[in-house]
Design a protein around this motif. Sequence first.
Motif, PDB file in Angstrom:
ATOM      1  N   PRO A  73      33.874  43.485  40.738  1.00  0.00           N
ATOM      2  CA  PRO A  73      33.715  44.686  41.314  1.00  0.00           C
ATOM      3  C   PRO A  73      32.307  44.997  40.890  1.00  0.00           C
ATOM      4  O   PRO A  73      31.596  45.275  39.849  1.00  0.00           O
ATOM      5  CB  PRO A  73      34.490  45.466  40.323  1.00  0.00           C
ATOM      6  N   VAL A  74      31.726  45.624  41.977  1.00  0.00           N
ATOM      7  CA  VAL A  74      30.169  45.866  42.207  1.00  0.00           C
ATOM      8  C   VAL A  74      29.812  47.741  41.763  1.00  0.00           C
ATOM      9  O   VAL A  74      30.350  48.347  42.744  1.00  0.00           O
ATOM     10  CB  VAL A  74      29.189  46.103  43.056  1.00  0.00           C
ATOM     11  N   GLU A  75      29.411  48.127  40.742  1.00  0.00           N
ATOM     12  CA  GLU A  75      29.307  49.280  40.833  1.00  0.00           C
ATOM     13  C   GLU A  75      28.821  50.537  41.572  1.00  0.00           C
ATOM     14  O   GLU A  75      27.130  49.396  42.016  1.00  0.00           O
ATOM     15  CB  GLU A  75      28.929  49.805  39.060  1.00  0.00           C
ATOM     16  N   PHE A  76      29.640  51.182  42.037  1.00  0.00           N
ATOM     17  CA  PHE A  76      28.632  51.510  43.374  1.00  0.00           C
ATOM     18  C   PHE A  76      28.686  53.254  43.364  1.00  0.00           C
ATOM     19  O   PHE A  76      30.162  53.282  43.295  1.00  0.00           O
ATOM     20  CB  PHE A  76      29.372  51.626  44.781  1.00  0.00           C
ATOM     21  N   SER A  77      28.157  54.459  43.839  1.00  0.00           N
ATOM     22  CA  SER A  77      28.550  56.046  43.553  1.00  0.00           C
ATOM     23  C   SER A  77      28.312  55.619  44.701  1.00  0.00           C
ATOM     24  O   SER A  77      26.432  55.846  45.023  1.00  0.00           O
ATOM     25  CB  SER A  77      28.085  56.180  42.638  1.00  0.00           C
ATOM     26  N   ASP A  78      28.815  56.647  46.198  1.00  0.00           N
ATOM     27  CA  ASP A  78      27.542  57.104  47.479  1.00  0.00           C
ATOM     28  C   ASP A  78      27.087  58.358  46.968  1.00  0.00           C
ATOM     29  O   ASP A  78      27.551  59.678  46.510  1.00  0.00           O
ATOM     30  CB  ASP A  78      29.171  57.807  48.091  1.00  0.00           C
ATOM     31  N   PRO A  79      24.871  57.900  46.699  1.00  0.00           N
ATOM     32  CA  PRO A  79      24.764  59.365  46.774  1.00  0.00           C
ATOM     33  C   PRO A  79      24.608  60.832  47.470  1.00  0.00           C
ATOM     34  O   PRO A  79      24.486  61.721  47.543  1.00  0.00           O
ATOM     35  CB  PRO A  79      23.175  58.985  47.143  1.00  0.00           C
ATOM     36  N   GLY A  80      25.730  60.167  49.151  1.00  0.00           N
ATOM     37  CA  GLY A  80      25.387  60.945  50.105  1.00  0.00           C
ATOM     38  C   GLY A  80      26.885  62.074  49.408  1.00  0.00           C
ATOM     39  O   GLY A  80      26.473  63.231  49.720  1.00  0.00           O
ATOM     40  N   ALA A  81      27.503  61.546  48.829  1.00  0.00           N
ATOM     41  CA  ALA A  81      28.753  62.681  47.666  1.00  0.00           C
ATOM     42  C   ALA A  81      29.052  64.232  47.410  1.00  0.00           C
ATOM     43  O   ALA A  81      29.353  64.369  47.184  1.00  0.00           O
ATOM     44  CB  ALA A  81      29.526  61.597  47.489  1.00  0.00           C
ATOM     45  N   LYS A  82      27.117  64.010  46.583  1.00  0.00           N
ATOM     46  CA  LYS A  82      26.789  64.572  45.937  1.00  0.00           C
ATOM     47  C   LYS A  82      25.314  65.685  46.741  1.00  0.00           C
ATOM     48  O   LYS A  82      24.768  66.308  46.195  1.00  0.00           O
ATOM     49  CB  LYS A  82      26.315  63.843  44.100  1.00  0.00           C
TER      50      LYS A  82
END
Length: 382
Positions: A73-82
């Motif tokens: 898995p590639v760590e990803f957190s969508d910046p648009g969500a915040k």
Amino acid sequence: MSPSAIDPPAAEPSRRLAYIPKKVVERKFGDYEIPDVARARMEKAGIDLSKGYPEDPENIVYRKDVVELQPGPVEFSDPGAKADKEKKALFGAAKEVKHLTYHCGTEIVGLQLKDLTPQQLDELSLLVSERGVVFFRDQDLSPQQQRDVTGHFGPIFPQYAHVPGVPEVSVIWSQYFAKSIRKPTFRTPFQGWHTDLVHLKQPFGITHLHYDTVPPYGGDILWTSGYAAYCKLSPAFRKFIDGKEAVMRSGLTYLDENDPEAGRQPYEETHPIVRVHPATGWKCLFVNRPWTLRIVGLEKAESDMILKYLFDIYENTPDIQCRWHWTPGTSAIWDNRCTLHNASWDYENRVTRHGTRVATVAEKPYFDENAPTMREALGLED
């Protein structure tokens, strides 16, 4: 206002890349004549062109090497969500915000991408996720700055021929493509409507394409909205396809290291044909004609009939599309999760189109039956 530039620490490249090559391979350099405007841009950025252009990494031959691109898995957190949903920092700094159509495409006037703050980039990420594609003209942008700006949106996935010494920044150049990959023809120019690299477990999220050299007319690129395409379907038909998955293939082919005599075959991955975007929360149609092969669990005739209808909705519905005419120094930033794009080749390489592209990976596609459609979320008749 005078926002600060985005400049990730050069000592930590793993934060920028979706994968790190495990070995150093011998690099090949092209001997193509780089366009004057592109050459000036590269030289201004300190790019070493003495060995040739572009830099071409070793080709991937075997299927096991495709697996190694995303071994886990590639760590990803969508910046648009915040991001601030009203996008006050981004819109407040712009001279003008122009929507191209009601469903797809927005132009931001009066901002330089390299000068955006982290807060503005978060808001831009959300805007791209909502509008599908966002455009910025008259950008003074080096390949390194393009890399650093785009790296804010997610882990960068290096691709194919690239700017020498900057593997994160791919070269998108019609003359190079025609000579080294496949010569387009008037009847079969490129790939048609598509989204990129759907054979990855975590396909592309946001892509940033910057053209420094463009035709005087023609050479447009079109985008179409997956949110609006899904809303074009009847509620009963949506219910039928919700939760179904399809097999999707790579554009290139590879050898099985255990059976090389079988010949080269595309790499395949399975994804939902309706996905949910983590930043907007909206359902989106996620199929495309070149790379979506078949719907899992259906007979071939059934799958072919349904996919053709879904492809046609995407491709042949003008009111969910936008068309962009390029000028030199323009950037387009789009979300592969909720759009398809299609490059017009009407200029047939009579003139040059040259640019650079940085692509990021996002989450593994998922479906949530409780997610709303775009029209439901916006309070429109659905």
